[in-house]
Design an enzyme around this catalytic site. Sequence first.
Site, PDB file in Angstrom:
ATOM      1  N   TYR A 223      64.787  25.839  39.044  1.00 32.03           N
ATOM      2  CA  TYR A 223      64.620  26.636  40.274  1.00 32.03           C
ATOM      3  C   TYR A 223      65.057  28.079  40.046  1.00 32.03           C
ATOM      4  O   TYR A 223      64.418  29.016  40.509  1.00 32.03           O
ATOM      5  CB  TYR A 223      65.447  26.020  41.428  1.00 32.03           C
ATOM      6  CG  TYR A 223      65.164  26.727  42.726  1.00 32.03           C
ATOM      7  CD1 TYR A 223      64.086  26.358  43.515  1.00 32.03           C
ATOM      8  CD2 TYR A 223      65.946  27.817  43.132  1.00 32.03           C
ATOM      9  CE1 TYR A 223      63.779  27.042  44.682  1.00 32.03           C
ATOM     10  CE2 TYR A 223      65.651  28.506  44.304  1.00 32.03           C
ATOM     11  CZ  TYR A 223      64.564  28.111  45.066  1.00 32.03           C
ATOM     12  OH  TYR A 223      64.266  28.797  46.221  1.00 32.03           O
TER      13      TYR A 223
ATOM     14  N   PHE B 266      41.676  49.766  49.386  1.00 31.30           N
ATOM     15  CA  PHE B 266      41.328  48.397  49.011  1.00 31.30           C
ATOM     16  C   PHE B 266      41.694  47.513  50.200  1.00 31.30           C
ATOM     17  O   PHE B 266      42.672  47.784  50.900  1.00 31.30           O
ATOM     18  CB  PHE B 266      42.016  47.922  47.725  1.00 31.30           C
ATOM     19  CG  PHE B 266      41.556  46.528  47.395  1.00 31.30           C
ATOM     20  CD1 PHE B 266      40.260  46.322  46.964  1.00 31.30           C
ATOM     21  CD2 PHE B 266      42.362  45.420  47.621  1.00 31.30           C
ATOM     22  CE1 PHE B 266      39.767  45.032  46.747  1.00 31.30           C
ATOM     23  CE2 PHE B 266      41.879  44.131  47.406  1.00 31.30           C
ATOM     24  CZ  PHE B 266      40.579  43.942  46.968  1.00 31.30           C
ATOM     25  N   THR B 267      40.900  46.459  50.418  1.00 28.42           N
ATOM     26  CA  THR B 267      41.021  45.660  51.648  1.00 28.42           C
ATOM     27  C   THR B 267      42.467  45.205  51.932  1.00 28.42           C
ATOM     28  O   THR B 267      43.036  45.557  52.968  1.00 28.42           O
ATOM     29  CB  THR B 267      40.096  44.430  51.553  1.00 28.42           C
ATOM     30  OG1 THR B 267      40.354  43.756  50.323  1.00 28.42           O
ATOM     31  CG2 THR B 267      38.625  44.846  51.596  1.00 28.42           C
TER      32      THR B 267
ATOM     33  N   ASP C  65      48.956  50.662  41.987  1.00 27.17           N
ATOM     34  CA  ASP C  65      48.455  49.293  42.040  1.00 27.17           C
ATOM     35  C   ASP C  65      47.808  49.043  40.677  1.00 27.17           C
ATOM     36  O   ASP C  65      46.664  49.413  40.446  1.00 27.17           O
ATOM     37  CB  ASP C  65      47.435  49.170  43.179  1.00 27.17           C
ATOM     38  CG  ASP C  65      46.753  47.807  43.204  1.00 27.17           C
ATOM     39  OD1 ASP C  65      46.904  47.045  42.227  1.00 27.17           O
ATOM     40  OD2 ASP C  65      46.070  47.510  44.191  1.00 27.17           O
TER      41      ASP C  65
ATOM     42  N   LYS D   8      43.867  39.616  37.515  1.00 30.18           N
ATOM     43  CA  LYS D   8      42.809  40.423  36.890  1.00 30.18           C
ATOM     44  C   LYS D   8      43.269  40.751  35.464  1.00 30.18           C
ATOM     45  O   LYS D   8      43.172  39.920  34.568  1.00 30.18           O
ATOM     46  CB  LYS D   8      42.541  41.682  37.708  1.00 30.18           C
ATOM     47  CG  LYS D   8      41.793  41.421  39.027  1.00 30.18           C
ATOM     48  CD  LYS D   8      42.671  40.935  40.130  1.00 30.18           C
ATOM     49  CE  LYS D   8      42.033  41.016  41.493  1.00 30.18           C
ATOM     50  NZ  LYS D   8      42.863  40.408  42.542  1.00 30.18           N
TER      51      LYS D   8
ATOM     52  N   ARG E 203      30.526  44.488  49.437  1.00 26.33           N
ATOM     53  CA  ARG E 203      31.606  45.478  49.482  1.00 26.33           C
ATOM     54  C   ARG E 203      31.081  46.674  50.269  1.00 26.33           C
ATOM     55  O   ARG E 203      30.731  47.713  49.724  1.00 26.33           O
ATOM     56  CB  ARG E 203      32.037  45.930  48.072  1.00 26.33           C
ATOM     57  CG  ARG E 203      32.615  44.855  47.191  1.00 26.33           C
ATOM     58  CD  ARG E 203      34.102  44.551  47.373  1.00 26.33           C
ATOM     59  NE  ARG E 203      34.473  43.813  48.553  1.00 26.33           N
ATOM     60  CZ  ARG E 203      35.683  43.286  48.754  1.00 26.33           C
ATOM     61  NH1 ARG E 203      36.622  43.404  47.853  1.00 26.33           N
ATOM     62  NH2 ARG E 203      35.974  42.642  49.859  1.00 26.33           N
TER      63      ARG E 203
ATOM     64  N   PHE F 157      35.657  39.828  56.134  1.00 23.57           N
ATOM     65  CA  PHE F 157      34.658  39.467  55.123  1.00 23.57           C
ATOM     66  C   PHE F 157      34.894  38.086  54.518  1.00 23.57           C
ATOM     67  O   PHE F 157      33.959  37.439  54.064  1.00 23.57           O
ATOM     68  CB  PHE F 157      34.610  40.518  53.997  1.00 23.57           C
ATOM     69  CG  PHE F 157      35.928  40.718  53.293  1.00 23.57           C
ATOM     70  CD1 PHE F 157      36.883  41.579  53.804  1.00 23.57           C
ATOM     71  CD2 PHE F 157      36.213  40.045  52.125  1.00 23.57           C
ATOM     72  CE1 PHE F 157      38.100  41.750  53.175  1.00 23.57           C
ATOM     73  CE2 PHE F 157      37.430  40.213  51.471  1.00 23.57           C
ATOM     74  CZ  PHE F 157      38.378  41.068  52.009  1.00 23.57           C
TER      75      PHE F 157
END
Length: 461
Positions: free
Chosen positions: A73, A125-126, A216, A259, A385, A452
């Site tokens: 843990y 970005f969303t 980011d 990614k 998009r 979306f």
Amino acid sequence: MAKRPFPEPYKIKMVEPVNLRSREERERAIKEAGYNTFLLKSEDVFIDLLTDSGTGAMSENQWAGLMLGDEAYAGSKNFYHLCDSVKDILGYDLVVPTHQGRGAEHLFFQAVLHEGDIVPMNMYFTTTRQHAELAGGVFKDIIIDEAHIPAAEHPFKGNVDLRKLEALVKEFGAERIPWVVLAPSVNMAGGQPFSIANLREVRQFCEAHHIKIALDITRIAENAYFIKVREPEFKDTSITEILHTICSFSDASWMSAKKDGLVNIGGFLGLPEREFELFDKLRNMVVVYEGLHTYGGMAGRDMEALARGLRDVAHFEYLRARVSQVEYLHSRLADAGIPLVNPCGGHGVFLDARSFLPHIDQDEFPAQMLAAQIYAAGGVRSMERGNVSAGRDPKTGENRHPKLELVRLTIPRRVYTQTHMDYAADSIIEVWEKRESIPGLKFVYEPPILRFFQARFEPVG
Ligand code: PM9
């Protein structure tokens, strides 16, 4: 003539069968999915270009790492391996693990923003804008104008327009702009990179006005590749050194590791030593929302795979093969005269749906319908998009009508072959040839937030 991609510096060891449904079955499936490719079942998809997020193939070294998961843990050894990789590859001293990118965005914006703060970004970005707004921030776009014009050629369409940032400082005062948020390989612009020259200028400006920079770094390795091949100053610099240089201009960062982390799940925040106070705040928050500060929602084995994925991604030959595969699909479509975002970005090919379907009004969602048609044509799944993704303005309730109305064909990392790219190109060309007969869409269900993902539509008329 489409340029052949560079050969991949790896070979295939395990395969996963995929199904090619009949045309009739595909038409039924997309109708049942409310013309939303997010609502298709993956077993009905032949080539899945919905996203490059968590859909990549791991290396044998990463799979071996899974067997070394330390599922304690607290204090898992895999967490410390992850910290070592983040330090070696990106240069950050402090790491807060999260279950994925939006978990990190949530913590970051809640920690740093006050109601009404202005948050300049190189395009939205969303999930990033959503979390900034939920924390009281007001998004402002500071990307260069070319980024909003699909056909505009520019080697660094992800760059910041300093004049736009300066205008915000004049209008609101630097004290209302605590952070500028920059993304490499700008997703919504088509995977477009920023240059280090631009980043340097932004840093100088921000230092002069006591504004901090958050990155980011979700697709930072692909941006580093473009810097190496397009920015002459860095042509002899290694990818790892470029990564360190990019990160050195930031005061904090987060990554959706799904990614460029080359894993199926995971994320983290990375900070330099001098930001210990913010790190401590984030470390306290992570235990409330994600998990203990040494796992943050990831299993030990996930952290090990990520620790190894970060080392895998920082190789020039891998990145060259990756980007050239995307460029191959782009050039196949360009050869057929299909309108695209230019130049080709790092993680996908973006179709300009406004020019593809000029007879469909933006409020009848041309990109949404184009994605549905591409699926029906060949079982290839892509993503809207455009107007649907941009959502409604929280103040006016109107659709935001973004300049870019795009369909994204996102290429998973290390997954598909050149034949798959050819098949996808042929399916899209089939839709191009019958474009005039395609109608628009209207909502039959519109979720209030990040619509979306779950919206449903039916054809107009
Ligand atoms: N990006 C993508 O498909 C997955 C979800 S949205 C359809 O492009 C950036 C630049 C991203 C991103 C996710 C996130 C959120 C943050 N920044 O999906 O929560 O592209 O890991 O990351 C998606 P998570």
